[in-house]
Design an enzyme around this catalytic site. Structure first.
Site, PDB file in Angstrom:
ATOM      1  N   THR A 175      53.569  29.916  65.553  1.00 44.87           N
ATOM      2  CA  THR A 175      53.028  31.181  64.926  1.00 44.87           C
ATOM      3  C   THR A 175      53.789  30.868  63.741  1.00 44.87           C
ATOM      4  OG1 THR A 175      55.611  31.668  65.625  1.00 44.87           O
ATOM      5  CG2 THR A 175      53.965  32.697  67.645  1.00 44.87           C
TER       6      THR A 175
ATOM      7  N   GLU B 135      52.791  34.938  71.023  1.00 41.60           N
ATOM      8  CA  GLU B 135      53.994  34.323  73.010  1.00 41.60           C
ATOM      9  C   GLU B 135      53.360  35.373  73.511  1.00 41.60           C
ATOM     10  OE1 GLU B 135      54.851  35.566  69.530  1.00 41.60           O
ATOM     11  OE2 GLU B 135      56.691  34.474  69.020  1.00 41.60           O
TER      12      GLU B 135
ATOM     13  N   LYS C 147      66.523  52.010  57.815  1.00 41.97           N
ATOM     14  CA  LYS C 147      67.919  52.404  58.247  1.00 41.97           C
ATOM     15  C   LYS C 147      68.390  53.152  57.181  1.00 41.97           C
ATOM     16  CE  LYS C 147      68.282  48.307  60.468  1.00 41.97           C
ATOM     17  NZ  LYS C 147      67.174  47.224  60.049  1.00 41.97           N
TER      18      LYS C 147
ATOM     19  N   TRP D  86      67.450  55.752  62.540  1.00 43.89           N
ATOM     20  CA  TRP D  86      65.821  55.518  61.912  1.00 43.89           C
ATOM     21  C   TRP D  86      64.468  55.999  61.304  1.00 43.89           C
ATOM     22  CZ3 TRP D  86      65.577  50.733  65.654  1.00 43.89           C
ATOM     23  CH2 TRP D  86      67.004  49.580  65.776  1.00 43.89           C
TER      24      TRP D  86
HETATM   25  P1  AMP Z   1      51.752  37.391  66.434  1.00 44.67           P
HETATM   26  O1  AMP Z   1      52.147  36.719  67.111  1.00 44.67           O
HETATM   27  O2  AMP Z   1      51.310  36.807  64.671  1.00 44.67           O
HETATM   28  O3  AMP Z   1      50.319  38.123  66.888  1.00 44.67           O
HETATM   29  O4  AMP Z   1      52.182  39.074  65.817  1.00 44.67           O
HETATM   30  C1  AMP Z   1      52.615  40.129  66.128  1.00 44.67           C
HETATM   31  C2  AMP Z   1      53.428  40.869  66.073  1.00 44.67           C
HETATM   32  O5  AMP Z   1      52.409  41.556  65.538  1.00 44.67           O
HETATM   33  C3  AMP Z   1      54.228  42.072  67.448  1.00 44.67           C
HETATM   34  O6  AMP Z   1      55.524  41.384  67.587  1.00 44.67           O
HETATM   35  C4  AMP Z   1      53.951  43.413  66.336  1.00 44.67           C
HETATM   36  O7  AMP Z   1      54.712  43.653  65.449  1.00 44.67           O
HETATM   37  C5  AMP Z   1      52.854  43.187  65.791  1.00 44.67           C
HETATM   38  N1  AMP Z   1      51.516  43.790  66.297  1.00 44.67           N
HETATM   39  C6  AMP Z   1      50.123  43.975  66.583  1.00 44.67           C
HETATM   40  N2  AMP Z   1      49.904  44.344  67.381  1.00 44.67           N
HETATM   41  C7  AMP Z   1      50.562  45.149  67.189  1.00 44.67           C
HETATM   42  C8  AMP Z   1      49.714  47.399  67.181  1.00 44.67           C
HETATM   43  N3  AMP Z   1      48.944  47.323  67.400  1.00 44.67           N
HETATM   44  N4  AMP Z   1      50.841  48.264  66.400  1.00 44.67           N
HETATM   45  C9  AMP Z   1      51.816  47.407  65.638  1.00 44.67           C
HETATM   46  N5  AMP Z   1      52.587  46.196  66.428  1.00 44.67           N
HETATM   47  C10 AMP Z   1      51.340  44.985  66.412  1.00 44.67           C
END
Ligand code: AMP
Length: 543
Positions: free
Chosen positions: A185, A331, A440, A445
């Site tokens: 990541t 993850e 905030k 929020w």
């Molecule tokens: P990654 O591990 O790079 O795929 O990032 C994961 C993160 O992307 C998640 O914890 C969210 O914060 C964000 N994320 C993934 N899908 C969505 C979604 N449909 N809407 C909002 N945030 C998302």
């Protein structure tokens, strides 16, 4: 008492063998740097995957070697997906958009033995190879005629190597918990962290992905994974499509070329595609300008960041394409939730429908969710209470790969996603923000995602992001940052007016600024961190 059922381990080779037997003639179509439109069958693909396994033996790769790829979505990458993992080794997919120092860090941290790469990335690797002394060699994923002219230690040609191997390879049996692939990541702070997938978790995630209330994949589908194969196994499509016999269509290096994507969809009969919202913005723009359509595409999975309401509606109303809004993370293999109707939500209309479709959906069976407050107290699923979103289940990582200390994100068997969310009585999740992105204001929020949704619905807005900026009275206030062809005071005033009646009055951003483009992360999401940095000297007019 144990049940009396066969203890067949859940291994990726069973997906491959099922595909060879049942879907042998299904096609894999790819755009690559050396083939404008390469096509062959699943049988051809898996025969070459077996050659890859034989090749790794001959190259002396160790039993649990990490074999890295720096490659776009195409047939050769697919061969490595199966050839590496089914041999018991671990496919480490590297994001070529990472900074050089992150590349060096993860190649060394993963202890990659061999790196297979697309020719376009040869200069990138040549620049870092000296800092990765344990890599035994580099394999250019092309034929002899297209070998890159670079200095790389033990540089080999993929096609020449495969030509010397046999298709004859009996993939071994092993423990289903054996690692199959590795993806880092790109954390915003500290070093990237490795998520190590297993055969068991990948097979279970594959079954879940194909369910009707997930991607609903079948042998009649043709899948276009625009999401890169270096980003969480392209959300699992290379496994799911092979398992059900759906045609695979790969865009190769053209994943940000709208015209090629639309050509592939219309000419290859693509019925389902998957990608982050940012890859669709130029596609929709291109469709508007060219007057073309997306037939026969009927659905597209969009996730990775919040899909704007305007995008969901444009797909539905102009192209008859259903957006399956999904949420997940590296993850989580990655899929956690998908927004599919249930008996109660199927009939929603008007404002209720609009409020519903922007939600990230219900958890797939296998994913357990909870929201907790700052003291770890679980919050009700009432659509109003919110909290830190935590998850657990068989395709959620139990820890990161070889971290110096145990991860703080794992608490009592739950993984803290770093997202803030609400969940309604039907289990539909609505992500408010990343924990570090919530605004905030005066102790309350504000959801930047909700504000972005309103801003993106204005036809003049190409892309928009809202960040919380310091404010002397309110601690933070929302700043709207917009990409448009018509910047100016008139548009700023119109945008701010557009929030009236859509969100609480005190949520309305204090100011609008226009930029030529928004900063994006290596996986195509708006980088709020970089955006905040870029505006660190910004002061609100009333501050
Ligand atoms: P990654 O591990 O790079 O795929 O990032 C994961 C993160 O992307 C998640 O914890 C969210 O914060 C964000 N994320 C993934 N899908 C969505 C979604 N449909 N809407 C909002 N945030 C998302």
């Amino acid at each position: 008492m144990l049940g009396l059922m066969m203890d067949t381990p859940l291994l990726l080779k069973h997906i491959a063998r099922h595909a060879e037997r049942n879907h042998a003639t299904r096609e894999v179509v790819s755009v690559t740097a050396d083939h404008p439109r390469h096509r062959y069958t699943f049988a051809d693909s898996l025969a070459r995957a077996r050659r890859v396994s034989n090749l790794l033996d001959r190259l002396g790769a160790t039993a649990d070697a990490r074999i890295a790829t720096l490659a776009w979505n195409d047939f050769r990458h697919l061969e490595l997906y199966y050839g590496v993992s089914c041999s018991g080794r671990i496919l480490h997919t590297i994001n070529p958009r990472l900074f050089a120092e992150q590349l060096v860090y993860i190649i060394n941290h993963a202890d990659d033995e061999w790196i297979f790469f697309d020719v376009a990335f040869a200069p990138l690797l040549a620049a870092v190879a000296a800092q990765c002394p344990r890599v035994k060699g580099y394999v250019a994923m092309t034929g002899a005629a297209h070998m890159p002219d670079v200095e790389l230690p033990n540089l080999q040609c993929y096609e020449t190597l495969l030509a010397g191997e046999s298709d004859d390879c009996e993939w071994p049996d092993f423990d289903e918990r054996t690692a199959s692939s590795l993806c880092y990541t790109s954390g915003t702070t500290g070093h990237p962290k490795g998520v190590l997938y297993s055969h068991r978790n990948t097979v279970l995630h594959t079954y879940a992905m194909t369910m009707p209330d997930a991607a609903s994949l079948s042998a009649l589908d043709a899948v276009l994974p625009i999401v890169p194969m270096f980003h969480v196994n392209a959300w699992g499509y290379p496994y799911a499509a092979m398992m059900v016999g759906a045609k695979l269509v790969f865009p190769g290096p053209s994943l940000s070329q709208p015209e090629t994507l639309v050509d592939l969809i219309t000419e290859e009969g693509v019925t389902i595609a998957g990608g982050v919202p940012t890859v669709w913005l130029p596609v929709l723009d291109y469709l508007r300008r060219s007057g073309r359509n997306l037939k026969p595409l009927n659905r597209t999975v969009i996730g990775g960041s919040a899909c704007p309401l305007s995008m969901i509606e444009e797909f539905r109303d102009s192209y008859d394409v259903t957006v399956l809004h999904g949420w997940g993370m590296t993850e989580m293999s990655p899929v956690g939730t998908v927004n599919r109707p249930n008996a109660r939500t199927a009939g929603l209309e008007g404002e209720a429908l609009r409020a519903h479709v922007v939600k990230q959906g219900r958890p797939l069976p296998g994913v357990e969710l909870r929201i907790v407050d700052e003291d770890g107290v679980e919050q009700p699923w009432d659509g109003a209470s919110f909290g830190a979103l935590q998850v657990r289940g068989p395709w959620i990582c139990s820890d990161y790969y070889e971290l110096d200390e145990p991860s703080a994100a794992h608490v009592d068997g739950w993984f803290d996603t770093g997202d803030v969310a609400m969940i309604d009585a039907d289990g539909y999740v609505k992500i408010t923000d990343r924990t570090k992105d919530v605004i905030k204001s005066g102790g309350e929020w504000i959801s930047s995602i909700d504000l972005e949704n309103v801003a993106m619905s204005h036809p003049a807005v190409r892309e928009a992001a809202v960040v919380g900026m310091p404010h002397p009275k309110w601690q933070e206030r929302p700043l709207l940052v917009v990409v448009t062809d018509t910047p100016g005071d008139a548009l700023a005033a119109e945008l701010l007016e557009g929030f009236e009646g859509q969100v609480a009055k005190w949520w309305i951003p204090n100011d609008v600024v226009f930029v030529d483009e928004l900063p994006h992360t290596a996986t195509g999401k708006v980088s709020k961190l970089n955006l905040r940095k870029r505006f660190e000297d910004y002061r609100f007019p009333d501050a």
